[in-house]
Structures are given as C-alpha cells and as structure tokens.
Design a protein around this motif. Structure first.
Motif, PDB file in Angstrom:
ATOM      1  N   SER A 285       0.828  -1.196   0.000  1.00  0.00           N
ATOM      2  CA  SER A 285       0.000   0.000   0.000  1.00  0.00           C
ATOM      3  C   SER A 285       0.872   1.259   0.000  1.00  0.00           C
ATOM      4  O   SER A 285       0.621   2.203  -0.757  1.00  0.00           O
ATOM      5  CB  SER A 285      -0.908  -0.019   1.233  1.00  0.00           C
ATOM      6  N   LEU A 286       1.906   1.262   0.819  1.00  0.00           N
ATOM      7  CA  LEU A 286       2.815   2.400   0.885  1.00  0.00           C
ATOM      8  C   LEU A 286       3.622   2.545  -0.403  1.00  0.00           C
ATOM      9  O   LEU A 286       3.905   3.656  -0.846  1.00  0.00           O
ATOM     10  CB  LEU A 286       3.752   2.266   2.091  1.00  0.00           C
TER      11      LEU A 286
ATOM     12  N   ALA B 157       1.441   4.091  -2.999  1.00  0.00           N
ATOM     13  CA  ALA B 157       1.246   5.517  -2.726  1.00  0.00           C
ATOM     14  C   ALA B 157       2.521   6.321  -2.971  1.00  0.00           C
ATOM     15  O   ALA B 157       2.510   7.542  -2.857  1.00  0.00           O
ATOM     16  CB  ALA B 157       0.784   5.712  -1.285  1.00  0.00           C
ATOM     17  N   GLY B 158       3.613   5.636  -3.282  1.00  0.00           N
ATOM     18  CA  GLY B 158       4.870   6.323  -3.554  1.00  0.00           C
ATOM     19  C   GLY B 158       5.631   6.748  -2.310  1.00  0.00           C
ATOM     20  O   GLY B 158       6.527   7.579  -2.383  1.00  0.00           O
ATOM     21  N   VAL B 159       5.292   6.148  -1.175  1.00  0.00           N
ATOM     22  CA  VAL B 159       5.932   6.490   0.095  1.00  0.00           C
ATOM     23  C   VAL B 159       7.145   5.606   0.367  1.00  0.00           C
ATOM     24  O   VAL B 159       8.117   6.031   0.973  1.00  0.00           O
ATOM     25  CB  VAL B 159       4.907   6.389   1.253  1.00  0.00           C
ATOM     26  N   VAL B 160       7.076   4.368  -0.095  1.00  0.00           N
ATOM     27  CA  VAL B 160       8.128   3.379   0.135  1.00  0.00           C
ATOM     28  C   VAL B 160       8.576   2.802  -1.200  1.00  0.00           C
ATOM     29  O   VAL B 160       7.775   2.662  -2.126  1.00  0.00           O
ATOM     30  CB  VAL B 160       7.606   2.240   1.054  1.00  0.00           C
TER      31      VAL B 160
ATOM     32  N   GLY C 165       8.119   9.864   1.088  1.00  0.00           N
ATOM     33  CA  GLY C 165       7.972   9.242   2.394  1.00  0.00           C
ATOM     34  C   GLY C 165       8.803   9.932   3.454  1.00  0.00           C
ATOM     35  O   GLY C 165       8.353  10.148   4.582  1.00  0.00           O
ATOM     36  N   PHE C 166      10.029  10.284   3.090  1.00  0.00           N
ATOM     37  CA  PHE C 166      10.909  10.934   4.052  1.00  0.00           C
ATOM     38  C   PHE C 166      10.417  12.332   4.416  1.00  0.00           C
ATOM     39  O   PHE C 166      10.715  12.846   5.492  1.00  0.00           O
ATOM     40  CB  PHE C 166      12.348  10.994   3.531  1.00  0.00           C
TER      41      PHE C 166
END
Length: 107
Positions: free
Chosen positions: A56-57, A60-63, A83-84
């Motif tokens: 999922s992350l 979403a382009g977070v991880v 994410g950072f």
C-alpha cells in the motif's frame, strides 16, 4: 452555520496514515533501508500484514522496494523522498505523544 469542508487530499492522506501499523512502519524506515524480516521483528507485526502495508505504501509512492540480485536474494525497503518528507509530521506526533499520551501500562 460553519460548514467546513475537508479537503479530499487531506482525507486521502489521513486514510493512508491511519491504517494500523502504517505509522510505525514509516517511523521505523526513517532510520534508513531495512529488510522485511527486521521490520517484522522490530515492529512486532505479522509478515502477511506487513506485506500488505508495504504494498500500500509502495503504491502511494511512500516506500520503495529494492531487490539485490544476490544469493540468497536480498530485499530492502526504504522511504522515498515523498515518504521521508513525513519526518517532521512523525517527529511532531512523537513530541505530542511524549507530552500528552499516557503509556497503556501506566495505570
């Protein structure tokens, strides 16, 4: 009458971040790239649920997931720039919790 409208972007962000374990995963990855097994041990989450949250992350382009062509194959997860950028938010939640939230076993 005050009719406050919640921004759809805010609602989407809260929906993503409020999923169980997601905040802890992001907080742990702020320390740098980590392997799947290490995340399960440190956070105390099942492999199946961690896999779901990481997917999922990632969507979403977070991880980001990095696969190293070694034997055995090594896979690491790390925060993207997006994410950072959550670091100040996570730090603020950490600071707030230290001042206002009682530990569960403090009773």
């Amino acid at each position: 009458m005050d009719t406050t409208i919640i921004c759809p972007r805010f609602e989407t962000a809260i929906s993503l971040l409020s999923q169980r374990w997601t905040g802890l995963i992001i907080y742990q990855l702020l320390n740098g790239p980590q392997r799947f097994r290490h995340l399960t041990e440190v956070i105390g989450i099942s492999g199946r649920l961690l896999s779901e949250r990481l997917k999922s992350l990632e969507a979403a382009g977070v991880v980001t997931r990095k696969v190293y062509p070694e034997t055995p194959v090594r896979i690491e997860y790390e925060l993207t720039e997006k994410g950072f950028s959550l670091k100040p938010v996570m730090d603020a939640i950490q600071d707030w919790s230290q001042e206002w939230v009682e530990p569960v076993n403090a009773k």
